[in-house]
Design a protein around this motif. Structure first.
Motif, short mmCIF file in Angstrom:
data_model
loop_
_atom_site.label_atom_id
_atom_site.label_comp_id
_atom_site.label_asym_id
_atom_site.label_seq_id
_atom_site.Cartn_x
_atom_site.Cartn_y
_atom_site.Cartn_z
N ALA A 169 31.59 -11.13 20.01
CA ALA A 169 32.14 -12.28 19.94
C ALA A 169 33.23 -12.72 20.95
CB ALA A 169 32.65 -12.44 18.33
N LEU A 170 34.00 -11.66 21.09
CA LEU A 170 35.07 -11.87 22.06
C LEU A 170 34.41 -12.16 23.71
CD1 LEU A 170 37.67 -9.25 21.24
CD2 LEU A 170 37.68 -11.65 20.81
N ILE A 171 33.35 -11.42 23.71
CA ILE A 171 32.54 -11.44 25.20
C ILE A 171 32.18 -13.01 25.12
CG2 ILE A 171 30.57 -10.64 26.60
CD1 ILE A 171 31.45 -7.88 25.65
N ALA A 172 31.34 -13.52 24.12
CA ALA A 172 30.97 -14.87 24.19
C ALA A 172 31.82 -15.70 24.17
CB ALA A 172 30.17 -14.93 22.67
N ILE A 173 33.04 -15.58 23.64
CA ILE A 173 34.01 -16.55 23.92
C ILE A 173 34.43 -16.93 25.36
CG2 ILE A 173 36.92 -17.00 23.68
CD1 ILE A 173 36.26 -15.83 20.67
N ARG A 414 31.22 -25.49 28.75
CA ARG A 414 31.56 -24.77 29.55
C ARG A 414 33.17 -24.59 29.87
NH1 ARG A 414 27.84 -20.87 29.55
NH2 ARG A 414 28.74 -19.82 31.44
N GLU A 415 33.66 -25.82 29.48
CA GLU A 415 35.00 -26.00 29.90
C GLU A 415 35.76 -25.27 28.66
OE1 GLU A 415 33.56 -30.07 28.24
OE2 GLU A 415 33.01 -28.51 29.62
N LEU A 416 35.32 -25.04 27.45
CA LEU A 416 36.03 -24.34 26.65
C LEU A 416 35.90 -22.90 26.64
CD1 LEU A 416 34.70 -26.27 23.31
CD2 LEU A 416 36.79 -26.92 24.92
N LEU A 417 35.23 -22.17 27.48
CA LEU A 417 35.12 -20.83 27.41
C LEU A 417 36.57 -20.31 27.90
CD1 LEU A 417 31.80 -20.29 29.51
CD2 LEU A 417 32.23 -20.19 26.93
N GLY A 418 36.94 -19.14 27.15
CA GLY A 418 38.06 -18.59 27.38
C GLY A 418 39.07 -18.89 26.17
N GLU A 421 40.51 -20.61 20.30
CA GLU A 421 40.84 -21.57 19.25
C GLU A 421 39.70 -22.74 19.29
OE1 GLU A 421 44.80 -23.01 18.84
OE2 GLU A 421 45.62 -21.06 18.29
N ALA A 422 39.42 -23.12 20.66
CA ALA A 422 38.60 -24.20 20.63
C ALA A 422 37.27 -23.81 20.39
CB ALA A 422 38.84 -24.70 22.47
N ILE A 423 36.80 -22.57 20.91
CA ILE A 423 35.48 -22.17 20.53
C ILE A 423 35.28 -22.13 19.05
CG2 ILE A 423 34.06 -20.24 20.64
CD1 ILE A 423 34.10 -21.53 23.22
N HIS A 430 29.87 -27.28 13.98
CA HIS A 430 28.46 -26.71 13.83
C HIS A 430 27.88 -25.92 13.04
CE1 HIS A 430 29.51 -29.11 17.74
NE2 HIS A 430 28.18 -29.74 17.71
N ALA A 431 28.68 -25.34 11.97
CA ALA A 431 28.34 -24.30 11.29
C ALA A 431 27.19 -24.36 10.56
CB ALA A 431 29.59 -23.95 10.13
N THR A 432 26.91 -25.32 9.99
CA THR A 432 25.45 -25.50 9.22
C THR A 432 24.31 -25.28 10.23
OG1 THR A 432 26.44 -27.19 7.69
CG2 THR A 432 24.00 -27.01 7.75
N GLU A 433 24.53 -25.99 11.17
CA GLU A 433 23.20 -25.95 12.23
C GLU A 433 23.01 -24.54 12.66
OE1 GLU A 433 21.27 -28.56 15.75
OE2 GLU A 433 23.24 -28.87 15.42
N ILE A 434 24.30 -23.86 13.24
CA ILE A 434 24.14 -22.61 13.79
C ILE A 434 23.83 -21.61 12.61
CG2 ILE A 434 25.69 -20.57 14.38
CD1 ILE A 434 27.30 -22.75 16.03
N ALA A 435 23.97 -21.76 11.48
CA ALA A 435 23.45 -20.81 10.38
C ALA A 435 21.96 -21.01 10.45
CB ALA A 435 24.45 -21.23 9.08
#
Length: 608
Positions: A169-173, A414-418, A421-423, A430-435
């Protein structure tokens, strides 16, 4: 800062001048790359043997801006099945380039065995997780993720020994949800460690072997063995982590009796069966094999379960016999007692060994030792061995579906990467769709896992019974190597139009109009391929007013064809040499099963 071990390794390999020449630096992130064949001598000094498969690239990478030692290795072994490579990140204080290279080769074979369109790779972080605070661990993982950012087109990481789903998860952030696998479910991941995907593959393998056991009786060492049933079978498990614990749970649910386990602290054994539910609770707390288990967890079963043995010498588990032995610890030489060479008189006897741990090594002396081991166990004792990368691919299969079925609409900008909190805010929105996406991926991954592992075991048993001189490790490598290079049957389209040779050209023209490809296969009365018709043939017939004649009058006879088991490289060469854009694909009986085109193969090679 560069880890001391990594710095010492580089100094032993390169002069300062050569190190400076190879050094690549980007905002405090440093890389030193070693190519495959051109740097073969340097790689050999690292204990890495270059062969026809790879490695393609070995990379030393570290960060010079942190006060912590942060760095390690990345090995891209082979990308023939596809790019990027897929493989985990291992975190250990004594990890070496050779260790990572062996693991990367194992991933090449495992991804091929799993029929995944990914190459094989692996990364290693030089760090002792147990000695890091939570804040330090997060800094190490996130900084290493930024080091990997340079190679996101070449390598996608997942968890391995010393790392877990939350690390992904940290790598994905840092690098994007599409640049890490085995993420938590909230990120659309399959949470491989938590779900026990690798363990599921091991259990499917065990079930398939037992179903196929009767076929083994054509071999002399199995001729007098009785069938083995999973219900009531005794099992010992070496290693009680993400794989071993889930294997224990799944087998216990199926009626097997877990009589022995070991972890880093020692081993437990009870001939009447251990209390697995209590062991799993203890495993969540981080310690399993200690006296507390006997004092507080096994006690309610006294009189039902029998005497429990405990020892802080974990290798003592190997002295115990069982129907099934499952190595599931990060230990390549899993049958060594206290580091000594194998002596069968000093270990237990098992009817079946299924390798949940990664055990592959390409080093010649290791291969010879492995063959000696299997000669003693398989040929002399009649113990069946299922090789690691054929059976423990459940984790990588589940991981692959995160990449194969990525939903772009659920990727943070892409601008949110890193920005953690924003991620997390984006994920919450988008929790429902992602689930829903994660659930669908998991179901398809489960279906793929069952199908692939069962096929692997069936092919392994077929190879061994067809050639009694083969050892299981040799047969397993044959199976994987066959799949490393993609075959025509892996890429063909079944959407080819076919017609009988006696039909009018006018009907062929109508079929051509409705066809997806500019080629129609012409068949004989017994449905064998005897020719092809193209738009050029139809145009010429129209110009000559021949539409009422039979197709046989204008078809190209003795057409160029691709065989289903040819490599895509061989098929591409045929298209080039004959200057054609498409050709039918036939099976071993000459029956048409599909079509390949130049554009299909070109797209495949461009992707790689």
């Amino acid at each position: 800062m560069i880890p001391r071990k990594l710095r010492e390794t580089l100094r032993a390999l390169l002069s300062q001048h050569e190190l400076d020449r190879r050094r690549i630096e980007e905002e405090g992130r440093v890389y030193v790359e070693f190519g495959g064949t051109e740097d073969s001598r340097l790689l050999e000094r690292m204990g890495i043997q270059v062969d026809t498969l790879g490695p393609e690239k070995v990379i030393f990478l570290w960060d010079e801006t942190s006060e912590l030692e942060i760095g390690g290795y990345l090995v891209l072994d082979n990308l023939s099945r596809g790019r990027p490579a897929l493989g985990g990140i291992r975190m250990q204080p004594e990890i070496t380039p050779q260790d990572i290279a062996f693991l990367a080769r194992g991933m090449t074979l495992k991804n091929a065995a799993a029929q995944l369109d990914f190459g094989g790779g692996k990364a290693g972080i030089i760090a002792d997780r147990a000695r890091l605070t939570d804040a330090e661990r997060e800094e190490v993982i996130r900084t290493f993720a930024r080091l990997l950012r340079r190679y996101t087109n070449d390598y996608i990481p997942g968890p391995d020994v010393g790392t877990n789903d939350e690390d992904m998860a940290l790598i994905a952030i840092e690098n994007g949800l599409d640049n890490a696998v085995s993420k938590p479910v909230r990120m659309g991941g399959n949470a491989i460690d938590a779900s026990g995907a690798a363990a599921e593959g091991v259990v499917v393998a065990i079930e398939t072997i037992l179903e196929q056991w009767e076929k083994l009786r054509v071999l002399p060492q199995f001729r007098h063995q009785k069938p083995l049933r999973l219900r009531g079978a005794t099992v010992i498990i070496q290693g009680f982590g993400a794989v071993g614990a889930h294997v224990a749970r799944l087998l216990a649910e199926r009626g097997a009796k877990i009589i022995g386990i070991s972890d880093r602290e020692g081993y437990l054994y009870c001939a009447e069966g251990l209390a697995i539910d209590r062991l799993l609770r203890r495993q969540e707390e981080g310690v399993v094999t200690d006296r507390e288990y006997m004092a507080y967890y096994h006690k309610p079963y006294e009189g039902k379960r029998g005497e429990v043995k405990f020892s802080n010498a974990r290798d003592e588990l190997l002295r115990e016999s069982a129907d099934i032995f499952i190595p599931a610890s990060p230990k390549r030489d899993y049958l060594q007692l206290y580091g000594q060479p194998l002596d069968l008189s000093r270990v237990g006897r098992w009817r079946l060994i299924v390798e949940g741990a990664n055990t592959y090594s390409s080093r010649e002396e290791d291969r010879k030792a492995r063959e000696a081991l299997e000669t003693a166990l398989y040929k002399e004792q009649g113990t069946f061995l299922a090789t690691d990368y054929l059976v423990n691919a459940g984790g990588v299969i589940f991981a692959a579906f995160e990449k194969l079925e990525q939903a772009d609409r659920c990727l943070p900008p892409r601008e949110l990467l890193g920005n953690r909190e924003a991620i997390e805010d984006f994920l919450q929105q988008h929790a429902t769709e992602i689930a829903e996406i994660a659930s669908a991926r998991k179901q398809r991954a489960h279906e793929k896992l069952t199908s692939v592992i069962r096929q692997n075991i069936r092919e392994l048993i077929e190879e061994l019974t067809r050639n009694p001189d083969l050892l299981p490790c040799q047969a397993a490598e044959m199976i994987s190597r066959r799949r490393i290079r993609k075959l025509v049957k892996d890429v063909l389209s079944p959407k080819i139009k076919t017609i009988q040779s006696h039909v009018p050209i006018k009907l062929a023209a109508q079929e051509m109009t409705a066809a997806e490809f500019d080629l129609v296969a012409v068949l004989s009365e017994d449905n064998r391929l005897i020719g092809v018709v193209t738009p050029w043939d139809i145009s010429r017939a129209i110009a000559e007013d021949r539409l009422q004649e039979e197709v046989a009058q204008i078809m190209a006879r003795e057409p160029v064809v691709a065989r289903r088991d040819e490599t895509v490289q061989e098929a591409a060469l045929k298209l080039k040499e004959k200057r054609i854009s498409a050709m039918p694909v036939v099976d071993e009986h000459g029956q048409v099963i599909g079509i390949v085109t130049a554009s299909m193969l070109a797209a495949l090679f461009v992707e790689r």
